[in-house]
Design a protein around this motif. Structure first.
Motif, short mmCIF file in Angstrom:
data_model
loop_
_atom_site.label_atom_id
_atom_site.label_comp_id
_atom_site.label_asym_id
_atom_site.label_seq_id
_atom_site.Cartn_x
_atom_site.Cartn_y
_atom_site.Cartn_z
N VAL A 52 -4.37 24.44 32.93
CA VAL A 52 -3.34 24.44 33.99
C VAL A 52 -3.78 23.50 35.12
CG1 VAL A 52 -2.34 26.74 33.59
CG2 VAL A 52 -4.37 26.51 35.05
N ASP A 53 -2.82 23.17 36.00
CA ASP A 53 -3.17 22.29 37.12
C ASP A 53 -3.87 23.05 38.23
OD1 ASP A 53 -1.76 19.71 36.31
OD2 ASP A 53 -0.21 21.23 36.00
N VAL A 54 -3.46 24.32 38.41
CA VAL A 54 -4.01 25.11 39.51
C VAL A 54 -4.20 26.56 39.06
CG1 VAL A 54 -3.52 26.01 41.83
CG2 VAL A 54 -2.83 23.70 41.26
N VAL A 55 -5.29 27.18 39.51
CA VAL A 55 -5.46 28.63 39.29
C VAL A 55 -5.32 29.31 40.65
CG1 VAL A 55 -6.96 30.48 38.47
CG2 VAL A 55 -7.07 28.23 37.37
N ALA A 56 -4.33 30.17 40.78
CA ALA A 56 -4.15 30.93 42.02
C ALA A 56 -4.94 32.23 41.87
CB ALA A 56 -2.68 31.23 42.24
#
Ligand code: SAM
Length: 277
Positions: free
Chosen positions: A33-37
């Protein structure tokens, strides 16, 4: 691996103790993924580093949920894939995430889960209590008066109930549950998937004898068994007793009907019938 046509919000379950319980799919998604929140970026960084994952992290927790949801929706709108993780187990399950999922669904983004451990289900299946139907309640209110009300509302619930509890409150909660629900079968599951995983199975009165309980824990209590609801004659005796104590018939009927979850009209009619004849 990830869908290419549409941005996706992945809800990724992470280990609740034993790191080897993370799935291959979870690792791939977190890498790609592009970002992990993260609920807590510092905490999750340890997990990600352990698996040599260097994806960008952003914070998403109870105190910035609204604002952070907007930011994540913007990322999804730009076509970026985002994974949401909490400190342990499933996001949203007694953890932040609901607002974000709600907005992502409303905005037409794909929302998918990546399965993994969950303390409630791990505890349920090993508890020895009925697992065909159950209620996951999560944390009771931290104020005793509120927690009492919540338990009173659950008194007649017929299936296994699952609660999360903090170690510093567990002794009080066990006592309160015994007082409100009676001496039911229960199970306290501690430190699941960890080295000192432990299950205390017994009646609530027996669990109340435990002291200095530490670690993470799940409390499971059996549902109301039919024999716990008094027969109509006994309910009418209770009303009679309350009336003799000076209460109005209507109030006595309402109170007993509410307490035992039966129809007040039926109870009132039965009481009148008994009086008449
Ligand atoms: N999202 C998590 C899940 O899916 O299970 C739950 C998060 S909630 C903030 C934390 C609570 O879950 C703890 O207070 C405890 O009641 C329970 N819990 C989490 N990990 C646990 C473990 N390893 N053993 C027993 N209970 C656990």
């Amino acid at each position: 691996m990830l869908p290419e046509d549409k941005a996706t919000l992945f809800l990724v379950a992470t280990p609740i103790g034993n790191l080897s319980e993370i799935s291959e799919r979870a690792l791939n998604v977190l890498k790609e993924v592009d970002v992990v929140a993260c609920e807590d970026t510092r905490n999750s960084q340890k997990l990600l580093s352990h698996f040599d994952i260097h994806t960008k992290t952003i914070s998403y927790h109870n105190f910035n949920e609204r604002e952070s949801s907007k930011g994540i929706i913007s990322l999804l709108s730009e076509g970026k894939n985002v994974a949401l993780i909490s400190d342990a187990g499933y996001p949203l399950i007694s953890d932040p995430g609901y607002l974000l999922v709600n907005e992502a669904v409303d905005n037409g983004f794909d929302v998918v889960t990546v399965s993994g451990p969950n303390a409630a289900l791990n505890a349920l299946v090993a508890s020895g209590l009925a697992a065909n139907h159950y209620l996951f309640y999560g944390f009771l209110n931290s104020k005793e008066s509120q927690a009492r009300k919540e338990l009173q509302e659950l008194r007649l619930f017929p299936y296994t109930m699952i609660f999360y509890e903090a170690p510093h409150r567990i002794e009080k909660t066990l006592k309160l549950a015994l007082e409100v629900l009676g001496d039911r079968k229960a199970c306290l599951a501690r430190e699941l998937t960890k080295l000192h995983e432990q299950y205390y199975r017994g009646r609530l009165s027996e669990l109340c004898m435990l002291h200095d309980l530490k670690g993470e824990m799940v409390l499971l209590i059996e549902g109301c068994q039919e024999k716990e609801i008094p027969a109509e004659e006994e309910l009418l005796d209770l009303i009679e007793g309350s009336v003799q104590d000076g209460n109005r018939v209507k109030d006595a009927v309402n109170e007993i009907a509410k307490k035992y979850g039966v129809s007040k009209n039926n109870l009132y009619n039965a009481y009148l019938k008994r009086k008449e004849g």
